[in-house]
Design a protein around this motif. Structure first.
Motif, PDB file in Angstrom:
ATOM      1  N   LYS A  17       0.849  -1.192   0.000  1.00 57.32           N
ATOM      2  CA  LYS A  17       0.000   0.000   0.000  1.00 57.32           C
ATOM      3  C   LYS A  17       0.880   1.234   0.000  1.00 57.32           C
ATOM      4  N   ASP A  24       2.229   4.994   0.451  1.00 60.25           N
ATOM      5  CA  ASP A  24       1.999   5.989   1.503  1.00 60.25           C
ATOM      6  C   ASP A  24       1.276   7.213   0.962  1.00 60.25           C
ATOM      7  N   ILE A  25       1.686   7.663  -0.214  1.00 59.21           N
ATOM      8  CA  ILE A  25       1.094   8.861  -0.818  1.00 59.21           C
ATOM      9  C   ILE A  25       0.866   8.625  -2.300  1.00 59.21           C
ATOM     10  N   ASN A  43     -13.087   8.836  -3.007  1.00 53.16           N
ATOM     11  CA  ASN A  43     -12.365   8.370  -1.817  1.00 53.16           C
ATOM     12  C   ASN A  43     -11.641   7.063  -2.111  1.00 53.16           C
ATOM     13  N   TYR A  65      -7.226   6.009   3.055  1.00 55.29           N
ATOM     14  CA  TYR A  65      -6.502   7.244   2.752  1.00 55.29           C
ATOM     15  C   TYR A  65      -7.354   8.467   3.078  1.00 55.29           C
ATOM     16  N   ASP A  66      -6.659   9.539   3.498  1.00 56.43           N
ATOM     17  CA  ASP A  66      -7.288  10.857   3.553  1.00 56.43           C
ATOM     18  C   ASP A  66      -7.041  11.521   2.205  1.00 56.43           C
ATOM     19  N   TYR A 122      -3.648  11.716  -2.023  1.00 56.16           N
ATOM     20  CA  TYR A 122      -4.111  10.742  -1.034  1.00 56.16           C
ATOM     21  C   TYR A 122      -2.962  10.434  -0.082  1.00 56.16           C
ATOM     22  N   VAL A 123      -3.243  10.492   1.219  1.00 56.22           N
ATOM     23  CA  VAL A 123      -2.241  10.207   2.242  1.00 56.22           C
ATOM     24  C   VAL A 123      -2.780   9.086   3.125  1.00 56.22           C
ATOM     25  N   LYS A 124      -1.970   8.054   3.321  1.00 50.05           N
ATOM     26  CA  LYS A 124      -2.374   6.927   4.161  1.00 50.05           C
ATOM     27  C   LYS A 124      -2.801   7.444   5.534  1.00 50.05           C
ATOM     28  N   LYS A 125      -3.905   6.943   6.053  1.00 56.14           N
ATOM     29  CA  LYS A 125      -4.529   7.488   7.266  1.00 56.14           C
ATOM     30  C   LYS A 125      -3.611   7.505   8.480  1.00 56.14           C
TER      31      LYS A 125
END
Length: 199
Positions: free
Chosen positions: A57, A59-60, A78, A82-83, A108-111
């Motif tokens: 997965k 990270d970004i 969405n 991710y955020d 997208y940034v991993k939560k």
């Protein structure tokens, strides 16, 4: 400045080649893709299938030239786990009265990643700046999209000034990603200035 040589010299055109060459076990990982419009939802679904084929997965994830309008329903785009941070270009009406958009970024940034996001507004490019905190160290990530039609000298100079300001801000760990539509093979002033900034 300190780019992984595998990534620096990678010449794969297919995602399969990318997937088979890169492994990101216990390493920070990021991918940037110019999607040339993700406003067709089927394109986003294909992108999700592509991501699911990875054995890790990221990270970004940075998507450039999304062509999403400010009024688009963000919830449709969405990614689980991710955020999402979005910068859309302001739309305007052309002489025929048609609403024109284009450009745009989604990051997208991993939560589980601690992040501070700073959005910048410009008439000539989109930018999302992220401060990532890992192991008590800060990494500044600058995601850009600058459209090719912004070729007026003033517009390119504005972009180069912004990059210079960011790179001279005192942070020693910076990653710049995106599609800035500057041909680094050209021997023109702007290409030379941009290359000099990145050294």
């Amino acid at each position: 400045k300190n780019v992984d040589p595998v990534i620096k010299n990678m010449s794969y055109k297919s995602f399969v080649g990318f997937r088979n060459k890169i492994t990101c076990i216990n390493k920070f990982s990021m991918m940037q893709v110019n999607v040339r419009g993700i406003n067709e939802y089927s394109k986003f679904e294909k992108f999700k299938i592509m991501l699911s084929s990875l054995n890790y997965k990221l990270d970004i994830i940075v998507l450039g030239e999304t062509k999403l309008k400010p009024t688009f329903p963000k919830s449709l785009y969405n990614l689980q786990g991710y955020d999402m941070y979005v910068s859309c270009r302001k739309c305007y009406k052309n002489s025929a009265g048609k609403l024109i958009g284009g450009g745009g970024l989604i990051v997208y940034v991993k939560k589980e990643i601690i992040v501070t996001v700073h959005e910048t507004f410009s008439n000539t490019f989109e930018k999302i700046k992220l401060d990532i905190y890992q192991n008590e160290k800060k990494l500044k990530i600058l995601a850009y999209y600058r459209p090719p039609e912004s070729q007026k000298i003033k517009n390119i100079d504005e972009f180069l000034r912004d990059v210079e300001d960011e790179l001279s801000s005192g942070s020693d760990r910076i990653m710049l990603v995106g599609d800035v539509n500057i041909d680094l093979n050209e021997n023109c002033r702007h290409a030379c200035e941009y290359k000099n900034l990145l050294r």
